[in-house]
Design an enzyme around this catalytic site. Structure first.
Site, PDB file in Angstrom:
ATOM      1  N   PRO A 159       0.800  -1.311  -0.081  1.00 27.33           N
ATOM      2  CA  PRO A 159       0.263  -0.113   0.094  1.00 27.33           C
ATOM      3  C   PRO A 159       0.787   1.221   0.050  1.00 27.33           C
ATOM      4  CG  PRO A 159       0.092  -0.933   2.270  1.00 27.33           C
ATOM      5  CD  PRO A 159       0.912  -1.834   1.276  1.00 27.33           C
ATOM      6  N   GLU A 160       2.207   1.154  -0.470  1.00 27.43           N
ATOM      7  CA  GLU A 160       2.912   2.576  -0.052  1.00 27.43           C
ATOM      8  C   GLU A 160       2.475   3.479  -1.033  1.00 27.43           C
ATOM      9  OE1 GLU A 160       5.601  -1.106   1.116  1.00 27.43           O
ATOM     10  OE2 GLU A 160       3.936  -0.639  -0.151  1.00 27.43           O
TER      11      GLU A 160
END
Length: 258
Positions: A132-133
């Site tokens: 999810p960066e």
């Protein structure tokens, strides 16, 4: 071993548990240090034949870096090779022993990289995976080196671009997960698989695993030449001779790691 990482050995199997369930087993400086110590301990213990890495609780295997508790080590150091995250993710190829990730909870960001760094990944069927960066303006820079070794580019880019969670079954389809089992069967399957591997020659496993990583990136001719020389050396070991003799005598081999 107490604290953020637990360590126990039973029947030749070392179990390393990330032990910050209240923080979804997120990696902070203390945990990385203790995890490196645990991996090194298992590596040098002749009684350990297989390593199982898991997270405490059922909520998360590991949620990646603890943004509150992890220092800027690796982001501001003069040489990133001195950083704890670098030393952690590069420790796995040098373990010399099989390592299984047991996923009873979600594996996201660096936690997914940690799972992918293991040789085998056994996941409960309700586990989710994600990078999810990108959702916070970042990119899974470091773990991309790990994930790209397991996942084809089109699948990898979808993970990186969207940051969306995928199921354990989808992870298996793209190469991130070895097996997906019902949650109730997770421990039994991990124990079964670890037991099967632990019954093999520890010397054969180590030499074979080391060779797997050693040939990466080499030309085909160099790979074949290197592997043939390794095979000749391995065939001359006591374990190989015992294994062949046991096969011919129709009995279980008694491997001694020599």
């Amino acid at each position: 071993m107490d604290g953020t990482t637990l360590y126990a050995v039973d029947g030749g199997i070392a179990r390393i548990t990330l032990n910050r369930p209240g923080a979804r087993n997120a990696l902070n400086d203390q945990m990385i240090g203790e995890l490196l110590d645990a991996l090194d301990r298992a590596k040098h213990d002749d009684g350990v034949r297989v390593i199982v890495l898991t997270g405490a609780g059922d909520r998360a295997f590991c949620a990646g870096a603890d943004l509150d508790g992890l220092g800027r080590d690796g982001m501001g150091v003069n040489d990133v090779r001195d950083s704890a995250p670098f030393r952690l993710f590069t420790a796995f190829p040098a373990l010399g022993k099989p390592i299984i990730a047991r996923l009873a909870g979600h594996a996201v960001a660096g936690g997914l990289g940690l799972a992918a760094a293991c040789d085998l990944v056994i996941a409960a069927d309700d586990v989710k995976l994600a990078t999810p960066e990108v959702n916070v303006g970042l990119w899974p820079m470091m773990i991309m080196a790990i994930i790209n070794r397991n996942v084809a580019p089109k699948h990898a880019f979808k993970l990186y671009y969207t940051g969306s969670r995928i199921t354990a079954a989808e992870g298996r389809e793209i190469g991130l997960v070895t097996e997906v089992v019902p949650r109730a069967d997770l421990d039994a399957r991990v124990d079964e698989l670890a037991g099967v591997i632990a019954s093999k020659s520890p010397l054969g496993l180590r030499r074979g695993r080391d060779a797997f990583f050693a040939i990466e990136g080499r030309p085909l001719e160099d790979q074949v030449a290197y592997l043939l020389s390794e095979l000749v050396e391995l065939a001359g070991t006591e374990d190989a001779k015992e294994g062949i003799t046991a096969f011919l005598e129709n009995r279980p081999p008694d491997f001694r790691g020599r």
